[in-house]
Design a protein around this motif. Structure first.
Motif, PDB file in Angstrom:
ATOM      1  N   GLN A   6       0.811  -1.224   0.000  1.00  0.00           N
ATOM      2  CA  GLN A   6       0.000   0.000   0.000  1.00  0.00           C
ATOM      3  C   GLN A   6       0.843   1.272   0.000  1.00  0.00           C
ATOM      4  N   PHE A   7       2.133   1.132   0.376  1.00  0.00           N
ATOM      5  CA  PHE A   7       2.963   2.336   0.416  1.00  0.00           C
ATOM      6  C   PHE A   7       3.626   2.654  -0.914  1.00  0.00           C
ATOM      7  N   ILE A   8       3.379   1.842  -1.894  1.00  0.00           N
ATOM      8  CA  ILE A   8       3.939   2.130  -3.213  1.00  0.00           C
ATOM      9  C   ILE A   8       3.123   3.233  -3.867  1.00  0.00           C
ATOM     10  N   LYS A   9       3.846   4.064  -4.611  1.00  0.00           N
ATOM     11  CA  LYS A   9       3.184   5.164  -5.304  1.00  0.00           C
ATOM     12  C   LYS A   9       2.030   4.636  -6.156  1.00  0.00           C
ATOM     13  N   GLY A  10       0.862   5.202  -5.929  1.00  0.00           N
ATOM     14  CA  GLY A  10      -0.282   4.826  -6.747  1.00  0.00           C
ATOM     15  C   GLY A  10      -1.107   3.682  -6.170  1.00  0.00           C
ATOM     16  N   VAL A  11      -0.793   3.229  -4.956  1.00  0.00           N
ATOM     17  CA  VAL A  11      -1.562   2.111  -4.409  1.00  0.00           C
ATOM     18  C   VAL A  11      -2.526   2.571  -3.306  1.00  0.00           C
ATOM     19  N   GLY A  12      -2.079   2.671  -2.079  1.00  0.00           N
ATOM     20  CA  GLY A  12      -2.996   3.054  -1.001  1.00  0.00           C
ATOM     21  C   GLY A  12      -3.786   1.872  -0.491  1.00  0.00           C
ATOM     22  N   PRO A  13      -4.457   2.035   0.660  1.00  0.00           N
ATOM     23  CA  PRO A  13      -5.100   0.899   1.334  1.00  0.00           C
ATOM     24  C   PRO A  13      -6.155   0.184   0.489  1.00  0.00           C
ATOM     25  N   ARG A  14      -6.988   0.949  -0.236  1.00  0.00           N
ATOM     26  CA  ARG A  14      -8.069   0.288  -0.975  1.00  0.00           C
ATOM     27  C   ARG A  14      -7.535  -0.583  -2.093  1.00  0.00           C
ATOM     28  N   ARG A  15      -6.581  -0.015  -2.828  1.00  0.00           N
ATOM     29  CA  ARG A  15      -6.028  -0.765  -3.937  1.00  0.00           C
ATOM     30  C   ARG A  15      -5.175  -1.940  -3.434  1.00  0.00           C
ATOM     31  N   ALA A  16      -4.589  -1.740  -2.275  1.00  0.00           N
ATOM     32  CA  ALA A  16      -3.800  -2.826  -1.681  1.00  0.00           C
ATOM     33  C   ALA A  16      -4.699  -4.037  -1.449  1.00  0.00           C
TER      34      ALA A  16
END
Ligand code: ADP
Ligand code: MG
Length: 678
Positions: A6-16
């Motif tokens: 989730q800490f990768i650019k463009g991810v975040g918790p929801r996309r994780a």
């Protein structure tokens, strides 16, 4: 600590959360989530020259954009691009939000297919093309070889591609490289970071091939290392050092009505030398049906028994256990060796008796099924275990066998010819012996492929052979006629042959729905030549041995797998008569045609297995998910045969080094670090 995705650019918790459905939880997962395919979007064409029919990539500047509401629920966005040679429209349906994204006078790359309809009206339009704005940096989705990933709901190609691109940029350099330096130098591998980049975003064919090779090697090498470490574990056990060349053995060899073939002598030498060693034998004996494996097993069993041990022989089914019992009994009786049969169906009293004789060492050779390994049976002293396997035993199971005695020698026999690449992977911790030539005098079965309309000629040929005194099999895919499946049934053919093609001959019918005593009756009559032709389903695939039967007709041959066809054909050609196999089939797929062709071209089980592996892929090869193949991400045991050999060789050299444990642990540590740091 691992870095959560989730800490990768463009991810975040929801996309994780979405990515976790793809099995991606941390950065390493992401970097090792490889494309399933690629789309070559490098070749940018001038708009003037593009034509419908295949995917094209063009570059153009936005001239104008226009959105039309055609009716309720349907809006069409048309953006016009120009590259100074011509104009092309990008057309998007119900995606109003895109309108803002396209900036006038800005350059874009578009990939897609040209619409044929509008082409006819002299207009160039692409429906829903993939697009990307051209900035100073690399393009990701167009104008290059673009990776295509397996997706899940909630994420699209473009998004996932962008995320992986970002992750590679920020993290690929930081992953600890596992391969020892001397290996990297020897094979001139590119760096791990370059390999990861090259597999996701190859800048060309060569880059892709190099990247793939390096990552595939790593997988194969690590796997072989594990396998060979297991093997090393076994060699450190103290087993039995048999003395070989006993008087009984020589007597037995002299009593045989034949002498061993060169191929048999070679494998017997390998087995004998293993048995003499104190290291427990772990050997696989491969050889086609009828190659003469049982005789070899008998030799090994005689040796262990004359050394004062018990020999155990395990078969996959009761029928085969019984058959082996007969065979081995016939072979060994003259030597005065006591044998016993242990199968599931024994009466309690018989069972008790046999168990007592096993534990006190009265019975020297014990033959049976899995029942041999029940708790209730203890052996006096096992020296050798022979396993005739139809299905595979896992490594753990094999270790359990070892523990049944004092590390007895183990010989696994298989009639499934396994291509070497598969054997190295599935049985990598075993030594392998192959009987690669059949005993002399066997005539290869002549195999032909005919269409259904040749039945009259085919059965005319069968009649001729029957008149010469031979017998025949006719194999069908179904028992009864079926409305759903368009294939020939045994009953139908049986009627047809009885009433028409083979009128006047005695024709039997054999299939799995008959009661056991009915089956036995039919088989006995066929064996005694009271039946001329046996119409059957695949029940005859294993174990049936009638030397006088020299013709096999296989109806709807396209419905059978290659390995199955080979097994079926193995029912003929067992004696000195020239035998024939006639495949009747009308395959509709390329694979189907290939299968029948291979059958007509060769009788060689190994070649057939190789072809089968190519056609079906390794997962399907054993017809079961329990094949125990490791799940390689990059490597393919079909395509990477040479690489596999090299990986095996390197792993072997490492394990043989003086300080191998230190090296192995270092490697293990690097693997752990790789998984942790990321
Ligand atoms: P497998 O177990 O590999 O299917 P078998 O050991 O049952 O094969 O052998 C098949 C047949 O070939 C048997 O009838 C056996 O007696 C015979 N046979 C085995 N070895 C030889 C040989 N060297 N020469 C001639 N016949 C042989
Ligand atoms: Mg030994």
């Amino acid at each position: 600590m691992q870095i959560d995705v989730q800490f990768i650019k463009g991810v975040g918790p929801r996309r994780a959360e979405t990515l976790s459905h793809l099995g991606i939880n941390n950065i390493k997962d992401l970097l090792y989530y490889f494309p399933r395919d690629y789309d070559d979007r490098r070749n940018i064409k001038k708009i003037r020259y593009i034509k419908p029919g295949s995917k094209v990539t063009v570059k153009g500047k936005v001239i104008s954009k226009k959105e039309n509401r055609v009716k309720r629920g349907l809006s069409i966005l048309r953006v016009t691009f120009s590259d100074d040679t011509d104009l092309v429209n990008g057309v998007w349906f119900n995606q109003s939000y895109l309108k803002k994204q396209f900036k006038k006078d800005q350059w874009y790359i578009l990939s897609g297919e040209l619409n044929t309809q509008s082409w006819r009206f002299n207009k160039k339009e692409m429906n829903n093309p993939v697009f990307e704005e051209i900035n100073s940096g690399d393009t990701i989705h167009t104008g290059r070889v673009v990776p295509i990933y397996p997706l899940t709901e909630g994420i699209n190609q473009k998004r996932l591609r962008q995320i992986i691109y970002n992750a590679l940029k920020d993290y690929a350099d930081g992953i600890p490289d596992i391969l020892p330096t001397y290996i990297k130098e020897k094979y001139e591998f590119i760096s791990l970071a370059d390999s990861l980049n090259g597999l996701h975003f190859p800048d060309g064919r060569k880059n892709y091939v190099q990247a793939r090779k390096r990552l595939a090697f790593e997988e194969l090498f690590l796997f072989q290392l594990l396998v060979l470490k297991n093997k090393k574990g076994i060699t450190e056990r103290k087993g039995i050092n048999h003395k070989t060349g006993s008087r009984e053995l020589n007597e037995f060899l002299q009593s045989l009505p034949f002498s061993l073939t060169g191929s048999q002598q070679k494998v017997w030498k390998e087995i004998r030398e293993d048995m003499e060693r104190e290291i427990p034998m772990q050997r696989l004996l491969q050889g086609d049906v009828g190659a003469g494996k049982t005789v070899i097993a008998a030799l090994a069993l005689i040796e262990t028994i004359t050394n004062g041990f018990q020999g155990v022989f395990m078969a996959p089914t009761e029928i085969l256990a019984e058959q082996h019992y007969q065979k081995l009994n016939n072979l060994l009786q003259p030597l005065g060796l006591k044998t016993g049969l242990v199968v599931g169906g024994l009466k309690p009293k018989e069972r008790k008796e046999i168990e007592a004789k096993i534990v006190n060492g009265d019975i020297k050779l014990i033959i049976g099924t899995h029942a041999l390994f029940q708790e209730s049976i203890s052996y006096q002293k096992i020296g050798l275990m022979v396993i005739d396997e139809q299905h595979r035993f896992g490594v753990e199971q094999r270790y359990r066998f070892l523990n049944k005695g004092e590390n007895p020698d183990l010989l696994i026999m298989t009639a499934t010819p396994i291509p070497r690449s598969l054997a190295l992977t599935l049985y990598g911790d075993l030594d392998i012996s192959v009987i690669d030539k059949l005993p002399p005098g066997r005539k290869p079965v002549v195999t032909t492929w005919r269409k259904e309309d040749s039945r009259p000629q085919i059965y005319k040929f069968v009649r001729k052979k029957l008149d010469e005194g031979r017998q025949a099999y006719v194999v069908c895919p179904l028992i009864e006629p079926s409305d759903e499946i368009d294939a020939v049934s045994a009953r139908k053919i049986w009627e047809q042959l009885s009433d028409n093609f083979l009128q006047g001959y005695k024709i039997g019918l054999l299939h799995s729905q008959l009661k056991p005593e009915e089956k036995k009756k039919v088989m006995d009559e066929f064996r005694q030549c009271k039946i001329d032709v046996l119409v059957a389903t695949t029940v005859i695939e294993v174990g049936v041995d009638v030397v006088n039967a020299s013709v096999m007709v296989i109806e709807n041959a396209e419905r059978f797998g290659l390995a199955q066809l080979h097994q079926l054909r193995g029912r003929v050609g067992r004696g000195n008569y020239q035998s024939y196999c006639i495949l009747i089939g009308n395959p509709t797929t390329d694979d189907g045609i290939k299968r029948l062709k291979v059958m007509t071209e060769t009788n060689d089980g190994f070649r057939i297995a190789e072809e089968d592996l190519k056609i079906r892929g390794p997962g399907e090869f054993f017809g079961t998910k329990q094949h125990g193949l490791p799940g390689f991400k990059v490597a393919s045991i079909i395509k990477d045969k040479k690489l596999l050999e090299k990986a095996r060789q390197e792993a072997g050299q490492l394990i043989d080094m003086q300080n191998w444990e230190k090296k192995y642990n270092l490697l293990q540590q690097r693997i752990n670090n790789r998984d942790l740091k990321l």
